[in-house]
Enzyme design. Sequence first.
Site, PDB file in Angstrom:
ATOM      1  N   GLY A   1      14.182  42.987 106.699  1.00 33.93           N
ATOM      2  CA  GLY A   1      15.579  43.433 106.658  1.00 33.93           C
ATOM      3  C   GLY A   1      16.423  42.734 107.725  1.00 33.93           C
TER       4      GLY A   1
ATOM      5  N   THR B   1      18.393  40.069 107.557  1.00 31.87           N
ATOM      6  CA  THR B   1      19.743  39.716 107.125  1.00 31.87           C
ATOM      7  C   THR B   1      20.646  40.950 107.178  1.00 31.87           C
ATOM      8  OG1 THR B   1      18.568  38.304 105.556  1.00 31.87           O
ATOM      9  CG2 THR B   1      20.952  38.456 105.300  1.00 31.87           C
ATOM     10  N   TRP B   2      20.114  42.054 106.744  1.00 35.68           N
ATOM     11  CA  TRP B   2      20.898  43.297 106.672  1.00 35.68           C
ATOM     12  C   TRP B   2      21.240  43.810 108.073  1.00 35.68           C
ATOM     13  CZ3 TRP B   2      18.733  48.527 104.409  1.00 35.68           C
ATOM     14  CH2 TRP B   2      19.803  49.391 104.168  1.00 35.68           C
TER      15      TRP B   2
ATOM     16  N   HIS C   1      12.263  36.642 115.258  1.00 38.73           N
ATOM     17  CA  HIS C   1      11.039  37.280 114.759  1.00 38.73           C
ATOM     18  C   HIS C   1       9.993  37.355 115.867  1.00 38.73           C
ATOM     19  CE1 HIS C   1      12.773  37.041 110.838  1.00 38.73           C
ATOM     20  NE2 HIS C   1      12.597  35.748 110.688  1.00 38.73           N
TER      21      HIS C   1
ATOM     22  N   ARG D   1       9.441  47.536 108.088  1.00 39.73           N
ATOM     23  CA  ARG D   1       9.508  47.853 106.657  1.00 39.73           C
ATOM     24  C   ARG D   1       8.091  48.000 106.134  1.00 39.73           C
ATOM     25  NH1 ARG D   1      12.146  43.862 101.958  1.00 39.73           N
ATOM     26  NH2 ARG D   1      12.404  45.500 100.386  1.00 39.73           N
TER      27      ARG D   1
ATOM     28  N   ARG E   1      17.386  39.376  97.138  1.00 38.01           N
ATOM     29  CA  ARG E   1      16.615  39.363  95.898  1.00 38.01           C
ATOM     30  C   ARG E   1      16.836  40.658  95.144  1.00 38.01           C
ATOM     31  NH1 ARG E   1      11.588  41.004  93.986  1.00 38.01           N
ATOM     32  NH2 ARG E   1      11.271  42.166  95.916  1.00 38.01           N
TER      33      ARG E   1
ATOM     34  N   GLY F   1      16.502  44.081  97.142  1.00 38.68           N
ATOM     35  CA  GLY F   1      17.038  45.025  98.123  1.00 38.68           C
ATOM     36  C   GLY F   1      16.672  46.472  97.863  1.00 38.68           C
TER      37      GLY F   1
HETATM   38  P1  A3P Z   1      13.497  42.004  98.678  1.00 40.67           P
HETATM   39  O1  A3P Z   1      12.854  40.655  98.539  1.00 40.67           O
HETATM   40  O2  A3P Z   1      12.506  43.133  98.615  1.00 40.67           O
HETATM   41  O3  A3P Z   1      14.636  42.205  97.744  1.00 40.67           O
HETATM   42  P2  A3P Z   1      15.009  39.319 105.511  1.00 40.67           P
HETATM   43  O4  A3P Z   1      16.479  39.507 105.624  1.00 40.67           O
HETATM   44  O5  A3P Z   1      14.240  39.878 106.659  1.00 40.67           O
HETATM   45  O6  A3P Z   1      14.667  37.929 105.158  1.00 40.67           O
HETATM   46  O7  A3P Z   1      14.551  40.257 104.305  1.00 40.67           O
HETATM   47  C1  A3P Z   1      14.971  40.016 103.006  1.00 40.67           C
HETATM   48  C2  A3P Z   1      14.824  41.309 102.218  1.00 40.67           C
HETATM   49  O8  A3P Z   1      15.915  42.183 102.556  1.00 40.67           O
HETATM   50  C3  A3P Z   1      14.908  41.062 100.728  1.00 40.67           C
HETATM   51  O9  A3P Z   1      14.115  42.084 100.149  1.00 40.67           O
HETATM   52  C4  A3P Z   1      16.400  41.262 100.481  1.00 40.67           C
HETATM   53  O10 A3P Z   1      16.713  41.520  99.152  1.00 40.67           O
HETATM   54  C5  A3P Z   1      16.679  42.451 101.382  1.00 40.67           C
HETATM   55  N1  A3P Z   1      18.099  42.571 101.761  1.00 40.67           N
HETATM   56  C6  A3P Z   1      18.954  41.583 102.104  1.00 40.67           C
HETATM   57  N2  A3P Z   1      20.166  42.080 102.366  1.00 40.67           N
HETATM   58  C7  A3P Z   1      20.099  43.404 102.168  1.00 40.67           C
HETATM   59  C8  A3P Z   1      21.059  44.466 102.256  1.00 40.67           C
HETATM   60  N3  A3P Z   1      22.324  44.250 102.579  1.00 40.67           N
HETATM   61  N4  A3P Z   1      20.632  45.718 101.984  1.00 40.67           N
HETATM   62  C9  A3P Z   1      19.347  45.957 101.639  1.00 40.67           C
HETATM   63  N5  A3P Z   1      18.404  44.997 101.521  1.00 40.67           N
HETATM   64  C10 A3P Z   1      18.778  43.736 101.790  1.00 40.67           C
END
Ligand code: A3P
Length: 298
Positions: A50, A52-53, A112, A134, A264, A266
Site C-alpha cells: 500500500g 502508493t496509497w 521499503h 498488509r 490493479r 485495490g
Molecule cells: P493490488 O495488486 O492487490 O490491487 P504498492 O503501492 O505498495 O506498490 O501496492 C500496490 C497495491 O496497492 C496494489 O494492490 C494496488 O492496486 C493497491 N493500491 C494502489 N493505490 C491504492 C489506493 N488508493 N487504495 C487502495 N489500494 C491501492
Amino acid sequence: RGWMGENLYMYRGYWFTSKTAFAIETTIAMQNTFQAHSTDIYLITQPKAGTTWIKALVFATVNRFKYKTNSLLTHPLRTFNPHKCVPFVELEFLSNFPTYTNQHQPRIFGTHKPYTVLPQSIHDAGCRLVYVCRNPKDILVSWFLFANKMSDRPRVQMTLDEMFEVYTKGLMPYGPYWDHVKEHYKVSLEQPTRILFLTYEEMKRDTPNTVKRLAEFLGCPFSKEEEAKGVVEEITALCSFETLKEVNQLGNYRDGVTNESFFREGKVGGWSKYLTAEMSQTLDDITNENFKGLDISF
Ligand code: A3P
C-alpha cells in the site's frame, strides 16, 4: 538466487537485490552519509503493501493548506503519480536531491528499507515513521502480477508456484516479510510517538479514521472547522483507488514501470482467486507462528 532470477544479498537480516537504486549498494552508501532532517517523515512498507496509497494520503494531509484537496484540477495528485509527489528516499539520494525536496516541507519520503537498515541519521534525528503492513497473501499475489510486468531490466519471469516458494522462504527484496512487519510492530509499541503502525485492511475499512490518525500522529490534527467542512472526506476521495487510477492511466513512472501498474484492483482478499487452499494454509501457518502473541490481524 531467488526472486526473478536475481542474486540476493543479505544485510542485517534482510535480502536485497544488487545494482538498482533500491539495492544493497545504495543501502550501505546511505547508511552513514544520508542526512535526515528532524522534520522528515518516512513511509515504510513492504512492496505491494500500500506504498502508493499511504504516499498519497500523507502528502494530501500534510500539504492540505498549500494544496486544497477539493481542487479538481490543480492538486498535484490530480496530475502526478503519488510516487512523484513522495519519492523513494533512495532515488532522491542518488540524484542528489533535485527540485522536489526543496519544494516541499516537511520532506516526505517512501522507503521499503526496514527500521534496522535505515540511515543512522533518521534514528538520530528522531523522525516520524509510518509503517503499513498488509495480508501477506494479497502482497504475494500483487507482487507476482506486478513483477512479471516490470521490464526495467532483464529478469526471469516467475510462475506463481515459484514466487510462492521464494516468498515463503523470505527470499524476496526486503524479505523476509514477517521479520519486516514484526520489527516495526515492536518499535511502534515501544515508541508510539515515533512509529504509527497501520494495516492496509484497516485503512480500507475506515479511510477517514486513518486520515485523522495520520494527521494527529504527524502533528497536524484537523480542526473542528475542517472536519465540519468535510476536509477528511475530501482527502479520502482524492486518494481513493478509483481517483488515483483514473489520473494514472498514461505514462511511465520510470523506465519499464507504467504509472497505471500501481493500481490493479485495490481490494482486500483478492488472493483467493489465485492461491490454492494448500498455499493459503501454508501462509497462515507461517504467519500465525511468526505473529504469535502480537496483535496483528488483517
Ligand atoms: P493490488 O495488486 O492487490 O490491487 P504498492 O503501492 O505498495 O506498490 O501496492 C500496490 C497495491 O496497492 C496494489 O494492490 C494496488 O492496486 C493497491 N493500491 C494502489 N493505490 C491504492 C489506493 N488508493 N487504495 C487502495 N489500494 C491501492
